[in-house]
Write a protein that holds these residues in place. Sequence first.
Motif, PDB file in Angstrom:
ATOM      1  N   ALA A  28       0.836  -1.197   0.000  1.00  0.00           N
ATOM      2  CA  ALA A  28       0.000   0.000   0.000  1.00  0.00           C
ATOM      3  C   ALA A  28       0.874   1.252   0.000  1.00  0.00           C
ATOM      4  CB  ALA A  28      -0.908  -0.004   1.221  1.00  0.00           C
ATOM      5  N   ILE A  29       0.353   2.296  -0.607  1.00  0.00           N
ATOM      6  CA  ILE A  29       1.012   3.602  -0.589  1.00  0.00           C
ATOM      7  C   ILE A  29       0.470   4.314   0.649  1.00  0.00           C
ATOM      8  CG2 ILE A  29       1.528   5.703  -1.863  1.00  0.00           C
ATOM      9  CD1 ILE A  29       2.203   2.954  -3.316  1.00  0.00           C
ATOM     10  N   ALA A  30       1.343   4.548   1.611  1.00  0.00           N
ATOM     11  CA  ALA A  30       0.918   5.158   2.875  1.00  0.00           C
ATOM     12  C   ALA A  30       0.310   6.538   2.640  1.00  0.00           C
ATOM     13  CB  ALA A  30       2.105   5.260   3.830  1.00  0.00           C
ATOM     14  N   ALA A  31      -0.589   6.915   3.527  1.00  0.00           N
ATOM     15  CA  ALA A  31      -1.193   8.244   3.465  1.00  0.00           C
ATOM     16  C   ALA A  31      -0.094   9.299   3.540  1.00  0.00           C
ATOM     17  CB  ALA A  31      -2.174   8.426   4.613  1.00  0.00           C
ATOM     18  N   LYS A  32      -0.268  10.354   2.781  1.00  0.00           N
ATOM     19  CA  LYS A  32       0.651  11.499   2.759  1.00  0.00           C
ATOM     20  C   LYS A  32       2.071  11.122   2.351  1.00  0.00           C
ATOM     21  CE  LYS A  32      -2.749  13.923   4.466  1.00  0.00           C
ATOM     22  NZ  LYS A  32      -3.692  14.472   3.541  1.00  0.00           N
ATOM     23  N   SER A  33       2.229  10.084   1.515  1.00  0.00           N
ATOM     24  CA  SER A  33       3.569   9.690   1.069  1.00  0.00           C
ATOM     25  C   SER A  33       3.615   9.651  -0.456  1.00  0.00           C
ATOM     26  CB  SER A  33       3.963   8.338   1.649  1.00  0.00           C
ATOM     27  OG  SER A  33       3.177   7.317   1.087  1.00  0.00           O
ATOM     28  N   LYS A  34       4.853   9.532  -0.995  1.00  0.00           N
ATOM     29  CA  LYS A  34       5.062   9.512  -2.440  1.00  0.00           C
ATOM     30  C   LYS A  34       5.836   8.272  -2.848  1.00  0.00           C
ATOM     31  CE  LYS A  34       5.294  14.498  -3.091  1.00  0.00           C
ATOM     32  NZ  LYS A  34       6.112  15.602  -3.608  1.00  0.00           N
ATOM     33  N   VAL A  35       5.571   7.816  -4.071  1.00  0.00           N
ATOM     34  CA  VAL A  35       6.331   6.751  -4.709  1.00  0.00           C
ATOM     35  C   VAL A  35       6.622   7.205  -6.138  1.00  0.00           C
ATOM     36  CG1 VAL A  35       5.349   4.911  -3.297  1.00  0.00           C
ATOM     37  CG2 VAL A  35       4.270   5.512  -5.461  1.00  0.00           C
ATOM     38  N   ALA A  36       7.578   6.548  -6.766  1.00  0.00           N
ATOM     39  CA  ALA A  36       7.891   6.930  -8.143  1.00  0.00           C
ATOM     40  C   ALA A  36       8.342   5.704  -8.932  1.00  0.00           C
ATOM     41  CB  ALA A  36       8.983   7.997  -8.156  1.00  0.00           C
ATOM     42  N   ALA A  37       8.126   5.787 -10.238  1.00  0.00           N
ATOM     43  CA  ALA A  37       8.582   4.750 -11.168  1.00  0.00           C
ATOM     44  C   ALA A  37       9.144   5.466 -12.395  1.00  0.00           C
ATOM     45  CB  ALA A  37       7.429   3.845 -11.555  1.00  0.00           C
ATOM     46  N   ALA A  38      10.166   4.881 -13.001  1.00  0.00           N
ATOM     47  CA  ALA A  38      10.802   5.518 -14.149  1.00  0.00           C
ATOM     48  C   ALA A  38      11.142   4.486 -15.215  1.00  0.00           C
ATOM     49  CB  ALA A  38      12.078   6.242 -13.693  1.00  0.00           C
ATOM     50  N   TYR A  39      11.252   4.963 -16.460  1.00  0.00           N
ATOM     51  CA  TYR A  39      11.702   4.141 -17.573  1.00  0.00           C
ATOM     52  C   TYR A  39      12.348   5.050 -18.604  1.00  0.00           C
ATOM     53  CZ  TYR A  39       7.562   5.617 -20.259  1.00  0.00           C
ATOM     54  OH  TYR A  39       6.613   6.339 -20.929  1.00  0.00           O
ATOM     55  N   GLN A  40      13.138   4.453 -19.477  1.00  0.00           N
ATOM     56  CA  GLN A  40      13.844   5.221 -20.497  1.00  0.00           C
ATOM     57  C   GLN A  40      13.424   4.767 -21.895  1.00  0.00           C
ATOM     58  OE1 GLN A  40      18.107   5.040 -19.841  1.00  0.00           O
ATOM     59  NE2 GLN A  40      17.808   5.162 -17.625  1.00  0.00           N
ATOM     60  N   VAL A  41      13.483   5.718 -22.828  1.00  0.00           N
ATOM     61  CA  VAL A  41      13.232   5.441 -24.238  1.00  0.00           C
ATOM     62  C   VAL A  41      14.339   6.078 -25.067  1.00  0.00           C
ATOM     63  CG1 VAL A  41      10.720   5.263 -23.969  1.00  0.00           C
ATOM     64  CG2 VAL A  41      11.749   7.467 -24.573  1.00  0.00           C
ATOM     65  N   ARG A  42      14.561   5.521 -26.253  1.00  0.00           N
ATOM     66  CA  ARG A  42      15.531   6.087 -27.198  1.00  0.00           C
ATOM     67  C   ARG A  42      14.756   6.599 -28.414  1.00  0.00           C
ATOM     68  NH1 ARG A  42      20.659   5.326 -27.027  1.00  0.00           N
ATOM     69  NH2 ARG A  42      20.443   3.411 -25.820  1.00  0.00           N
ATOM     70  N   VAL A  43      15.045   7.818 -28.834  1.00  0.00           N
ATOM     71  CA  VAL A  43      14.382   8.418 -29.990  1.00  0.00           C
ATOM     72  C   VAL A  43      14.843   7.712 -31.248  1.00  0.00           C
ATOM     73  CG1 VAL A  43      14.028  10.551 -31.298  1.00  0.00           C
ATOM     74  CG2 VAL A  43      14.227  10.645 -28.794  1.00  0.00           C
ATOM     75  N   LYS A  44      13.888   7.305 -32.090  1.00  0.00           N
ATOM     76  CA  LYS A  44      14.193   6.606 -33.344  1.00  0.00           C
ATOM     77  C   LYS A  44      14.674   7.581 -34.402  1.00  0.00           C
ATOM     78  CE  LYS A  44      10.723   3.014 -32.679  1.00  0.00           C
ATOM     79  NZ  LYS A  44       9.523   2.385 -33.216  1.00  0.00           N
TER      80      LYS A  44
END
Length: 188
Positions: free
Chosen positions: A172-188
């Motif tokens: 669970a994402i606790a009240a009043k807290s933050k999480v993050a997710a990231a990914y990368q892409v390469r321009v064609k």
Amino acid sequence: MKRSFLIGLGAVALLASGSFATEVPAIANLLPKTAIAQNIQAKRQVQLNLAAAKKIVQQTSDGKQQVSWQNLQGNVTVQPGDVIRYTVTGANNGDRPANNLIVTQPIPQQTAYVLNSSKTINITAIVTYSIDNGKTFVAKPTVKVKLTDGKVETRPAPAEAYTHVRWKFTSAIAAKSKVAAAYQVRVK
């Protein structure tokens, strides 16, 4: 001839909370705008922010490469080969934990996913990918390849085949807290 692309840094994030009957779509049109999804029954609210940064590689005086990230805002011009990192931050602004959070991000057109670039910050998530425009998700996408001798072989899907990345947060994402997710892409 060098090509350049003007990329409007917009993306779609899908969000679900444990007591949601279905997923609720929320659109993040990038900085500084935000997307908000709310479970009206439980008064839980998770706000999503999408940020983008361009990878900058420079040579140091001793000949080594130094990597930094330049934050991008609005419409920007990028060149083929440029690497862009997208980061989705989820802030639980509610007063109760948000359960079963799922965030889905598309791989922008004119880019290819950078294999093994997906990560989470401050939390663990199960990461799955789609190669069929978000219809199905699996941990390791595969494709069937017809060989010269006529046999068909299953192989890992190439980076260019990826259309979406999804994080299913395992706690669970606790009240009043933050999480993050990231990914990368390469321009064609």
